[in-house]
Design a protein around this motif. Structure first.
Motif, PDB file in Angstrom:
ATOM      1  N   LEU A  66       4.991  -1.275   1.737  1.00 31.25           N
ATOM      2  CA  LEU A  66       6.457  -1.886   1.685  1.00 31.25           C
ATOM      3  C   LEU A  66       5.241  -1.244  -0.085  1.00 31.25           C
ATOM      4  N   ILE A  67       6.307  -0.564  -0.779  1.00 27.54           N
ATOM      5  CA  ILE A  67       5.786  -0.245  -2.809  1.00 27.54           C
ATOM      6  C   ILE A  67       6.006  -1.214  -3.554  1.00 27.54           C
ATOM      7  N   GLY A  68       4.958  -1.630  -4.043  1.00 27.61           N
ATOM      8  CA  GLY A  68       5.730  -2.975  -5.477  1.00 27.61           C
ATOM      9  C   GLY A  68       5.420  -4.006  -4.913  1.00 27.61           C
ATOM     10  N   TYR A  69       5.720  -4.563  -4.254  1.00 31.00           N
ATOM     11  CA  TYR A  69       5.398  -6.168  -3.783  1.00 31.00           C
ATOM     12  C   TYR A  69       4.284  -6.308  -1.842  1.00 31.00           C
ATOM     13  N   ASP A  70       3.887  -6.738  -2.396  1.00 31.30           N
ATOM     14  CA  ASP A  70       3.200  -7.363  -1.174  1.00 31.30           C
ATOM     15  C   ASP A  70       4.338  -8.004  -0.641  1.00 31.30           C
ATOM     16  N   ALA A  71       4.997  -9.303  -0.472  1.00 35.52           N
ATOM     17  CA  ALA A  71       5.594  -9.882  -0.199  1.00 35.52           C
ATOM     18  C   ALA A  71       7.112 -10.042  -0.540  1.00 35.52           C
ATOM     19  N   PRO A  72       8.642 -10.322  -0.242  1.00 37.79           N
ATOM     20  CA  PRO A  72       9.462 -10.191  -1.114  1.00 37.79           C
ATOM     21  C   PRO A  72       9.424 -11.327  -2.518  1.00 37.79           C
ATOM     22  N   GLY A  73       9.229 -10.946  -3.258  1.00 34.11           N
ATOM     23  CA  GLY A  73       8.951 -11.449  -4.275  1.00 34.11           C
ATOM     24  C   GLY A  73       7.676 -11.079  -5.115  1.00 34.11           C
ATOM     25  N   ARG A  74       6.504 -11.122  -4.474  1.00 36.07           N
ATOM     26  CA  ARG A  74       5.468 -10.983  -4.609  1.00 36.07           C
ATOM     27  C   ARG A  74       4.882  -9.880  -4.849  1.00 36.07           C
ATOM     28  N   LYS A  75       4.856  -9.467  -6.879  1.00 33.02           N
ATOM     29  CA  LYS A  75       4.668  -8.300  -6.969  1.00 33.02           C
ATOM     30  C   LYS A  75       3.109  -7.708  -5.859  1.00 33.02           C
ATOM     31  N   MET A  76       2.484  -6.704  -5.960  1.00 31.34           N
ATOM     32  CA  MET A  76       1.807  -5.958  -5.773  1.00 31.34           C
ATOM     33  C   MET A  76       0.776  -6.029  -6.821  1.00 31.34           C
ATOM     34  N   SER A  77      -0.605  -5.854  -7.153  1.00 36.44           N
ATOM     35  CA  SER A  77      -1.354  -5.269  -8.541  1.00 36.44           C
ATOM     36  C   SER A  77      -1.527  -4.192  -9.005  1.00 36.44           C
ATOM     37  N   GLY A  78      -1.746  -3.872 -10.106  1.00 35.01           N
ATOM     38  CA  GLY A  78      -1.685  -3.082 -10.513  1.00 35.01           C
ATOM     39  C   GLY A  78      -2.840  -2.365  -9.757  1.00 35.01           C
ATOM     40  N   ARG A  79      -3.714  -2.500  -9.072  1.00 37.95           N
ATOM     41  CA  ARG A  79      -4.848  -1.691  -8.672  1.00 37.95           C
ATOM     42  C   ARG A  79      -4.396  -0.860  -7.405  1.00 37.95           C
ATOM     43  N   LYS A  80      -3.468  -1.864  -6.714  1.00 39.30           N
ATOM     44  CA  LYS A  80      -3.062  -1.559  -5.475  1.00 39.30           C
ATOM     45  C   LYS A  80      -1.915  -0.622  -5.663  1.00 39.30           C
ATOM     46  N   LEU A  81      -1.115  -0.537  -7.199  1.00 41.01           N
ATOM     47  CA  LEU A  81      -0.154   0.393  -7.075  1.00 41.01           C
ATOM     48  C   LEU A  81      -0.644   1.650  -7.540  1.00 41.01           C
ATOM     49  N   ARG A  82      -1.584   1.530  -8.178  1.00 42.32           N
ATOM     50  CA  ARG A  82      -1.847   3.231  -8.826  1.00 42.32           C
ATOM     51  C   ARG A  82      -2.758   4.036  -7.332  1.00 42.32           C
ATOM     52  N   GLU A  83      -3.174   3.202  -6.280  1.00 44.44           N
ATOM     53  CA  GLU A  83      -3.743   2.707  -5.149  1.00 44.44           C
ATOM     54  C   GLU A  83      -2.664   3.978  -4.343  1.00 44.44           C
ATOM     55  N   MET A  84      -1.710   4.012  -4.230  1.00 47.26           N
ATOM     56  CA  MET A  84      -0.239   4.142  -3.561  1.00 47.26           C
ATOM     57  C   MET A  84       0.671   5.253  -4.425  1.00 47.26           C
ATOM     58  N   ARG A  85       0.135   5.171  -5.503  1.00 54.50           N
ATOM     59  CA  ARG A  85       1.184   6.812  -6.161  1.00 54.50           C
ATOM     60  C   ARG A  85       0.051   7.612  -6.062  1.00 54.50           C
ATOM     61  N   ARG A  86      -1.509   7.420  -5.525  1.00 56.48           N
ATOM     62  CA  ARG A  86      -2.488   8.635  -5.440  1.00 56.48           C
ATOM     63  C   ARG A  86      -1.695   9.422  -5.081  1.00 56.48           C
ATOM     64  N   SER A  87      -0.601   8.985  -4.473  1.00 60.03           N
ATOM     65  CA  SER A  87      -0.283  10.255  -3.297  1.00 60.03           C
ATOM     66  C   SER A  87       1.373  10.756  -3.445  1.00 60.03           C
ATOM     67  N   ILE A  88       1.592  10.553  -3.761  1.00 62.15           N
ATOM     68  CA  ILE A  88       2.908  10.851  -4.805  1.00 62.15           C
ATOM     69  C   ILE A  88       2.537  11.754  -6.329  1.00 62.15           C
ATOM     70  N   GLY A  89       3.089  12.572  -6.650  1.00 65.41           N
ATOM     71  CA  GLY A  89       3.940  13.528  -7.344  1.00 65.41           C
ATOM     72  C   GLY A  89       5.128  13.097  -8.317  1.00 65.41           C
TER      73      GLY A  89
END
Ligand code: ADP
Ligand code: ADP
Length: 236
Positions: A66-89
Motif C-alpha cells: 500500500l502506498i501513502g497509508y500504513d492502514a486505512p486513514g493512517r498516513k505513512m511516514s514521509g521517510r517510508k513514502l520516499r523509500e517507496m518512491r525510489r522505485s518510481i520515475g
C-alpha cells in the motif's frame, strides 16, 4: 518491473469528486495509456500512484504494498513514502530541468543527492542514460541550448538513471511543437520494448493504439473502460 493495483480509489477536491471508485490493474512490464477528455481525472489518477495526490478512500498497491497509508486513514511516514518512491520515475509535461546545469549535471545531480553516488559514478551512469535517449552528443549543453524534445529526453534520462521499476508520464509531449513529438515517443517506445512498466497520460492516439498494451478511458472521474487498444479505440 512493478505491478500496480488501484482499488476503489476516490479523490475529492473540497466538495468536487475528481475520482469515483476507480479500479484498474497495471500489469508489470506493460504500457498502460490513460485517455479521456480534459478534466476527466487522468492526471489526478496518475499522481495517486506515487501519492503526489492523496487519495481519500480505496487503495493503491505497488507490488502488493500500500502506498501513502500504513492502514486505512493512517498516513505513512514521509521517510517510508520516499523509500517507496525510489522505485518510481515520473516525467511531467514541463521538463523541470535546472537551467544553470548541463544535461549531464541535470541527470547526475539526483544520483549524487538522492542515491549518494560519487560524482564520478553518477556521471558515468548519467552518460549511459543520456546515450540511451540519443543525447550522447549533447551532454555538455545547458537546457537553453536544447530543443523542447531534447529537454524532455533529458528529463526521461534523469528518471531512468534512477533505475525505476515503474515510470509515470503525465502528457509528456503536450508542451512540444508537433515536429518534436516523435523523438520523445520513440524513446518511450524503446523503454516499453525493454519491459518497463509504464503509465502514460496522453492525447497521442497513435501511441495509445500502437504501443499501449492496455488503454483505460476516463470520463468525469470514472474509469469507463479498460482493455486492449483495439477494443477501446474502435479503430476502423
Ligand atoms: P485530466 O488530467 O483528465 O485533464 P485532472 O486530473 O487534471 O484531469 O483534473 C480532474 C478534475 O479535477 C478537473 O475538473 C480539475 O479542474 C480538478 N482539479 C485538479 N486538481 C485540482 C485541485 N488541486 N483543486 C481543485 N480541483 C482540481
Ligand atoms: P493540466 O491540464 O496540464 O492537467 P491544469 O491547468 O488542469 O493542468 O492544472 C494545473 C495545476 O492546477 C495542477 O496542479 C492542478 O492540480 C491545479 N488545478 C487544476 N484545476 C484546479 C482547480 N479547479 N482548482 C484548483 N487547482 C486546480
Amino acid at each position: 518491473a512493478s505491478q500496480v493495483e488501484i482499488r476503489k480509489v476516490n479523490k475529492f477536491y473540497g466538495p468536487f469528486q475528481a475520482l469515483k471508485n476507480v479500479d484498474l490493474t497495471i500489469p508489470p512490464g506493460k504500457v498502460t495509456c490513460l485517455i479521456g477528455p480534459s478534466g476527466s481525472g487522468k492526471s489526478t489518477l496518475l499522481r495517486c500512484i506515487n501519492f503526489l495526490e492523496e487519495y481519500d478512500a480505496g487503495e493503491v498497491r505497488i507490488d502488493g504494498q500500500l502506498i501513502g497509508y500504513d492502514a486505512p486513514g493512517r498516513k505513512m511516514s514521509g521517510r517510508k513514502l520516499r523509500e517507496m518512491r525510489r522505485s518510481i520515475g515520473m516525467v511531467f509535461q514541463q521538463f523541470n530541468l535546472w537551467p544553470h546545469m548541463t544535461a549531464l549535471e541535470n541527470v547526475a545531480e539526483g544520483l549524487i543527492r538522492v542515491r549518494g553516488l560519487s560524482k564520478r559514478d553518477a556521471q558515468a551512469r548519467a552518460e549511459d542514460a543520456l546515450r540511451k535517449v540519443g543525447l550522447g552528443d549533447k551532454m555538455a549543453n545547458h537546457p537553453s541550448r536544447l530543443s523542447g524534445g531534447q529537454q524532455q529526453r533529458v528529463a526521461i534520462a534523469r528518471a531512468i538513471a534512477m533505475e525505476p521499476r515503474l515510470m509515470l508520464f503525465d502528457e509528456p509531449t503536450s508542451a512540444l511543437d508537433p515536429e518534436l513529438v516523435g523523438e520523445v515517443l520513440t524513446v518511450m517506445k524503446t523503454l516499453a520494448a525493454e519491459g518497463m512498466t509504464m503509465v502514460v497520460v496522453t492525447h497521442e492516439m497513435g501511441f495509445a493504439a500502437h504501443v499501449a498494451d492496455q488503454v483505460a478511458f476516463m470520463d468525469a472521474g470514472e474509469l469507463i473502460a479498460a482493455g486492449d487498444p483495439a477494443s477501446i479505440l474502435h479503430q476502423p
